[in-house]
Design a protein around this motif. Structure first.
Motif, PDB file in Angstrom:
ATOM      1  N   ARG A   1       0.835  -1.219   0.000  1.00 10.14           N
ATOM      2  CA  ARG A   1       0.000   0.000   0.000  1.00 10.14           C
ATOM      3  C   ARG A   1       0.858   1.252   0.000  1.00 10.14           C
ATOM      4  O   ARG A   1       0.614   2.214  -0.759  1.00 10.14           O
ATOM      5  CB  ARG A   1      -0.921  -0.024   1.228  1.00 10.14           C
ATOM      6  N   ALA A   2       1.895   1.280   0.822  1.00 12.07           N
ATOM      7  CA  ALA A   2       2.760   2.458   0.923  1.00 12.07           C
ATOM      8  C   ALA A   2       3.488   2.734  -0.389  1.00 12.07           C
ATOM      9  O   ALA A   2       3.564   3.886  -0.841  1.00 12.07           O
ATOM     10  CB  ALA A   2       3.766   2.269   2.058  1.00 12.07           C
ATOM     11  N   LEU A   3       4.009   1.690  -1.014  1.00 13.75           N
ATOM     12  CA  LEU A   3       4.736   1.876  -2.268  1.00 13.75           C
ATOM     13  C   LEU A   3       3.813   2.319  -3.401  1.00 13.75           C
ATOM     14  O   LEU A   3       4.227   3.084  -4.284  1.00 13.75           O
ATOM     15  CB  LEU A   3       5.466   0.594  -2.651  1.00 13.75           C
ATOM     16  N   LEU A   4       2.569   1.863  -3.379  1.00 11.45           N
ATOM     17  CA  LEU A   4       1.600   2.304  -4.391  1.00 11.45           C
ATOM     18  C   LEU A   4       1.316   3.802  -4.265  1.00 11.45           C
ATOM     19  O   LEU A   4       1.024   4.471  -5.253  1.00 11.45           O
ATOM     20  CB  LEU A   4       0.300   1.508  -4.262  1.00 11.45           C
ATOM     21  N   GLU A   5       1.416   4.334  -3.065  1.00 11.70           N
ATOM     22  CA  GLU A   5       1.163   5.761  -2.829  1.00 11.70           C
ATOM     23  C   GLU A   5       2.386   6.628  -3.118  1.00 11.70           C
ATOM     24  O   GLU A   5       2.259   7.827  -3.338  1.00 11.70           O
ATOM     25  CB  GLU A   5       0.734   5.998  -1.377  1.00 11.70           C
ATOM     26  N   PHE A   6       3.566   6.031  -3.055  1.00 10.13           N
ATOM     27  CA  PHE A   6       4.816   6.795  -3.171  1.00 10.13           C
ATOM     28  C   PHE A   6       4.923   7.392  -4.577  1.00 10.13           C
ATOM     29  O   PHE A   6       4.907   6.680  -5.570  1.00 10.13           O
ATOM     30  CB  PHE A   6       6.000   5.857  -2.913  1.00 10.13           C
ATOM     31  N   ASP A   7       5.057   8.709  -4.653  1.00 11.66           N
ATOM     32  CA  ASP A   7       5.109   9.360  -5.964  1.00 11.66           C
ATOM     33  C   ASP A   7       6.211  10.418  -5.975  1.00 11.66           C
ATOM     34  O   ASP A   7       6.167  11.375  -5.199  1.00 11.66           O
ATOM     35  CB  ASP A   7       3.762  10.006  -6.284  1.00 11.66           C
ATOM     36  N   VAL A   8       7.207  10.202  -6.828  1.00 14.39           N
ATOM     37  CA  VAL A   8       8.290  11.169  -7.013  1.00 14.39           C
ATOM     38  C   VAL A   8       8.364  11.518  -8.492  1.00 14.39           C
ATOM     39  O   VAL A   8       8.492  10.627  -9.330  1.00 14.39           O
ATOM     40  CB  VAL A   8       9.656  10.605  -6.558  1.00 14.39           C
ATOM     41  N   GLU A   9       8.289  12.784  -8.817  1.00 15.68           N
ATOM     42  CA  GLU A   9       8.402  13.222 -10.207  1.00 15.68           C
ATOM     43  C   GLU A   9       9.663  14.049 -10.390  1.00 15.68           C
ATOM     44  O   GLU A   9      10.068  14.793  -9.494  1.00 15.68           O
ATOM     45  CB  GLU A   9       7.173  14.043 -10.613  1.00 15.68           C
ATOM     46  N   GLY A  10      10.285  13.906 -11.549  1.00 14.10           N
ATOM     47  CA  GLY A  10      11.503  14.648 -11.863  1.00 14.10           C
ATOM     48  C   GLY A  10      12.728  13.773 -11.908  1.00 14.10           C
ATOM     49  O   GLY A  10      13.711  14.109 -12.568  1.00 14.10           O
ATOM     50  N   VAL A  11      12.686  12.636 -11.189  1.00 12.12           N
ATOM     51  CA  VAL A  11      13.791  11.677 -11.211  1.00 12.12           C
ATOM     52  C   VAL A  11      13.200  10.276 -11.320  1.00 12.12           C
ATOM     53  O   VAL A  11      12.044  10.054 -10.976  1.00 12.12           O
ATOM     54  CB  VAL A  11      14.691  11.765  -9.955  1.00 12.12           C
ATOM     55  N   ILE A  12      14.008   9.337 -11.796  1.00 13.07           N
ATOM     56  CA  ILE A  12      13.588   7.935 -11.849  1.00 13.07           C
ATOM     57  C   ILE A  12      13.974   7.269 -10.536  1.00 13.07           C
ATOM     58  O   ILE A  12      15.064   7.498 -10.004  1.00 13.07           O
ATOM     59  CB  ILE A  12      14.266   7.224 -13.036  1.00 13.07           C
ATOM     60  N   THR A  13      13.058   6.450  -9.991  1.00 16.25           N
ATOM     61  CA  THR A  13      13.351   5.752  -8.743  1.00 16.25           C
ATOM     62  C   THR A  13      13.094   4.256  -8.906  1.00 16.25           C
ATOM     63  O   THR A  13      12.563   3.802  -9.912  1.00 16.25           O
ATOM     64  CB  THR A  13      12.486   6.274  -7.576  1.00 16.25           C
ATOM     65  N   ASN A  14      13.442   3.512  -7.881  1.00 18.49           N
ATOM     66  CA  ASN A  14      13.230   2.058  -7.874  1.00 18.49           C
ATOM     67  C   ASN A  14      11.945   1.670  -7.147  1.00 18.49           C
ATOM     68  O   ASN A  14      11.797   0.528  -6.704  1.00 18.49           O
ATOM     69  CB  ASN A  14      14.427   1.352  -7.233  1.00 18.49           C
ATOM     70  N   VAL A  15      11.001   2.597  -6.985  1.00 16.70           N
ATOM     71  CA  VAL A  15       9.757   2.306  -6.262  1.00 16.70           C
ATOM     72  C   VAL A  15       9.006   1.144  -6.908  1.00 16.70           C
ATOM     73  O   VAL A  15       8.568   0.207  -6.214  1.00 16.70           O
ATOM     74  CB  VAL A  15       8.871   3.561  -6.165  1.00 16.70           C
ATOM     75  N   ASP A  16       8.820   1.173  -8.227  1.00 14.85           N
ATOM     76  CA  ASP A  16       8.099   0.095  -8.905  1.00 14.85           C
ATOM     77  C   ASP A  16       8.838  -1.235  -8.777  1.00 14.85           C
ATOM     78  O   ASP A  16       8.220  -2.297  -8.636  1.00 14.85           O
ATOM     79  CB  ASP A  16       7.888   0.436 -10.381  1.00 14.85           C
ATOM     80  N   PHE A  17      10.161  -1.184  -8.836  1.00 15.87           N
ATOM     81  CA  PHE A  17      10.981  -2.385  -8.641  1.00 15.87           C
ATOM     82  C   PHE A  17      10.731  -2.974  -7.252  1.00 15.87           C
ATOM     83  O   PHE A  17      10.521  -4.185  -7.103  1.00 15.87           O
ATOM     84  CB  PHE A  17      12.456  -2.016  -8.822  1.00 15.87           C
ATOM     85  N   GLN A  18      10.724  -2.116  -6.236  1.00 19.38           N
ATOM     86  CA  GLN A  18      10.486  -2.582  -4.873  1.00 19.38           C
ATOM     87  C   GLN A  18       9.070  -3.141  -4.724  1.00 19.38           C
ATOM     88  O   GLN A  18       8.851  -4.123  -4.013  1.00 19.38           O
ATOM     89  CB  GLN A  18      10.710  -1.432  -3.872  1.00 19.38           C
ATOM     90  N   LEU A  19       8.108  -2.514  -5.399  1.00 21.82           N
ATOM     91  CA  LEU A  19       6.731  -2.992  -5.330  1.00 21.82           C
ATOM     92  C   LEU A  19       6.606  -4.387  -5.925  1.00 21.82           C
ATOM     93  O   LEU A  19       5.926  -5.269  -5.365  1.00 21.82           O
ATOM     94  CB  LEU A  19       5.796  -2.017  -6.052  1.00 21.82           C
ATOM     95  N   GLU A  20       7.270  -4.617  -7.048  1.00 23.52           N
ATOM     96  CA  GLU A  20       7.250  -5.960  -7.644  1.00 23.52           C
ATOM     97  C   GLU A  20       7.956  -6.977  -6.748  1.00 23.52           C
ATOM     98  O   GLU A  20       7.528  -8.119  -6.620  1.00 23.52           O
ATOM     99  CB  GLU A  20       7.894  -5.932  -9.033  1.00 23.52           C
ATOM    100  N   LEU A  21       9.053  -6.546  -6.123  1.00 24.38           N
ATOM    101  CA  LEU A  21       9.805  -7.452  -5.253  1.00 24.38           C
ATOM    102  C   LEU A  21       8.975  -7.847  -4.039  1.00 24.38           C
ATOM    103  O   LEU A  21       8.895  -9.035  -3.687  1.00 24.38           O
ATOM    104  CB  LEU A  21      11.113  -6.781  -4.821  1.00 24.38           C
TER     105      LEU A  21
END
Length: 455
Positions: free
Chosen positions: A407-427
């Protein structure tokens, strides 16, 4: 209690220390490089002083400038955080000589336990199990070949003064040994100014289990349970959890008892971590190394134990006894931490510095914490580690913690840079991870090949 401490670090750990100090009524001094003039830790501290240009060697690793800043601002102690000078015994010794308290163990203990070869020898004396390996420093490929033949392949080459995954190589046979040794030695020399290596038999696959310990100057040593740090990429931790799904009550007691024994043997003071490799097939565990500092993943332990590790560090450095005894420590629920990095997982995890144009951090509910130094409009500099945040969750059980992290990772939103949030969500959503069925080989050998095929 100290009136004022200087934080010899940057980023989220500097912010974390400033907040803990403020809650203790202690004033803070931030140091910063010219690249970090607008960093959050600079804004939050009571005072801030520039210690040099962007390059770490000229700022966050500049001992003279940092000590001068402490003297100029009247700081009575220095908290080094993690990385940079946190495990540098020379810096700790200089602090001692200048009557500035180093918030960590003594320089003597850092020399003993920070050097992997010395630490191994001390653990043998303490009766803590260690893996078969070289008895001292290894400097040449000829020595390496001879020792490897004696202990048997596969082996691990490790920099004696290493850390952060640098100077480490896995070697499966004699053909791989010479080029791997030369590469690891060169990397160690560049990173630590010390090319000394040592060799040990590789326990693989294994679980990477670490035990959080705290000690004070009165001789009290306690543990705060274990963390499972087996999800790693290139020897760098990606996700951590506590307690470990691989450990039952009996083994947990054995491994935490060994960690306390290790810390007591060297009269350890302040926060530290004893790291072990666990061979799940045999149930045997082996000492790997000790980290003589606070760990990136300390918040998962804080969640399950209820003990504020950074505050304990400051209190212990001030000469106070630990605020809790072992019998007072109780463990509740399950905690997980995901490291959020400004990097592109689809492009070999290349760093992605830049300006954050929009930021929304997950919040709401019990048992959710985000440690970060980001803010909207902040420009992430390209000179330092790419970690920009840590998401930590706590649930009544492991399933609840997993769902809360998703739930927390689905809410996490950073714009302007690429992050590993989606990678962590899949993991965190992978069936093996959900089942707790993974070891140190899982991320590199199982998850990443499938993840990279998706593109």
């Amino acid at each position: 209690m100290f009136n004022k401490i200087l934080i010899a670090n940057r980023g989220e750990i500097a912010v974390r220390i400033i907040r803990a100090a403020r809650e203790l009524g202690v004033g803070t001094v931030a140091i910063y490089s010219t690249a970090d003039r607008d960093a959050l830790h600079v804004h939050l501290a009571d005072e801030a002083i520039c210690v040099g240009p962007a390059r770490s060697t000229e700022s966050y690793l500049n001992m003279n400038n940092i000590l001068s800043a402490a003297v100029a601002t009247g700081a009575q102690a220095i908290h080094p955080g993690f990385g940079f000078l946190s495990e540098n015994s020379k810096f700790a010794r200089l602090c001692e000589e200048m009557n500035i308290k180093f918030i960590g163990p003594s320089a003597k203990v850092m020399d003993m336990m920070g050097d992997k070869i010395n630490a191994r020898a001390e653990m043998i004396k303490a009766g803590v199990p260690v893996t078969p390996g070289s008895e001292g420093e290894v400097h040449t490929t000829d020595e390496a070949v001879k020792i490897a033949e004696e202990i048997g392949y596969p082996i691990m080459l490790k920099a004696s003064a290493g850390g952060g995954g640098k100077g480490i190589r896995k070697v499966n046979n004699v053909e791989e040994l010479v080029p791997a040794f030369e590469a690891a030695q060169a990397e160690a020399q560049a990173a630590f100014g010390n090319g000394a290596m040592f060799i040990e038999r590789m326990i693989f696959p294994a679980r990477h289990i670490e035990v959080q310990i705290l000690g004070d100057s009165q001789g009290n040593v306690i543990h705060l349970g274990e963390r499972d740090c087996s999800l790693q990429r290139n020897n760098q931790k990606v996700l951590e959890e506590s307690p470990s799904a691989a450990i039952g009550h009996t083994l947990r007691n054995e491994i935490t008892t060994a960690a306390v024994k290790a810390a007591q043997h060297v009269s350890y003071e302040n926060a530290g971590t004893i790291e072990f490799l666990l061979d799940e097939s045999s149930g045997k565990f082996y000492f790997m190394e000790m980290n003589t500092r606070v760990q990136v993943e300390h918040p998962v332990t804080e969640f399950v134990s209820g003990v504020d590790i950074v505050k304990e560090q400051i209190r212990v450095a001030n000469g106070n006894e630990l605020s809790v005894k072992q019998e007072d420590v109780t463990f509740s629920g399950h905690a997980i931490e995901c490291r959020i990095n400004a990097e592109n997982p689809k492009f070999n995890f290349a760093p992605s510095p830049g300006k954050i144009t929009n930021l929304f951090l997950p919040s709401g509910g019990v048992g959710l914490r985000v440690d970060s130094a980001m803010y909207s409009g902040y420009s992430i500099p390209p000179y330092y580690d790419s970690m920009i945040a840590k998401v930590i969750v706590h649930g009544e059980n492991r399933f609840e913690a997993l769902m809360k992290m998703q739930r927390a990772l689905l809410e996490f939103d950073v714009e302007g840079v690429i992050t590993n949030v989606d990678f962590q969500l899949e993991l965190i959503s992978d069936p093996h991870v959900v089942a707790g069925d993974y070891d140190t080989s899982f991320l590199g050998n199982v998850f990443l090949p499938e993840y990279q095929k998706e593109d």
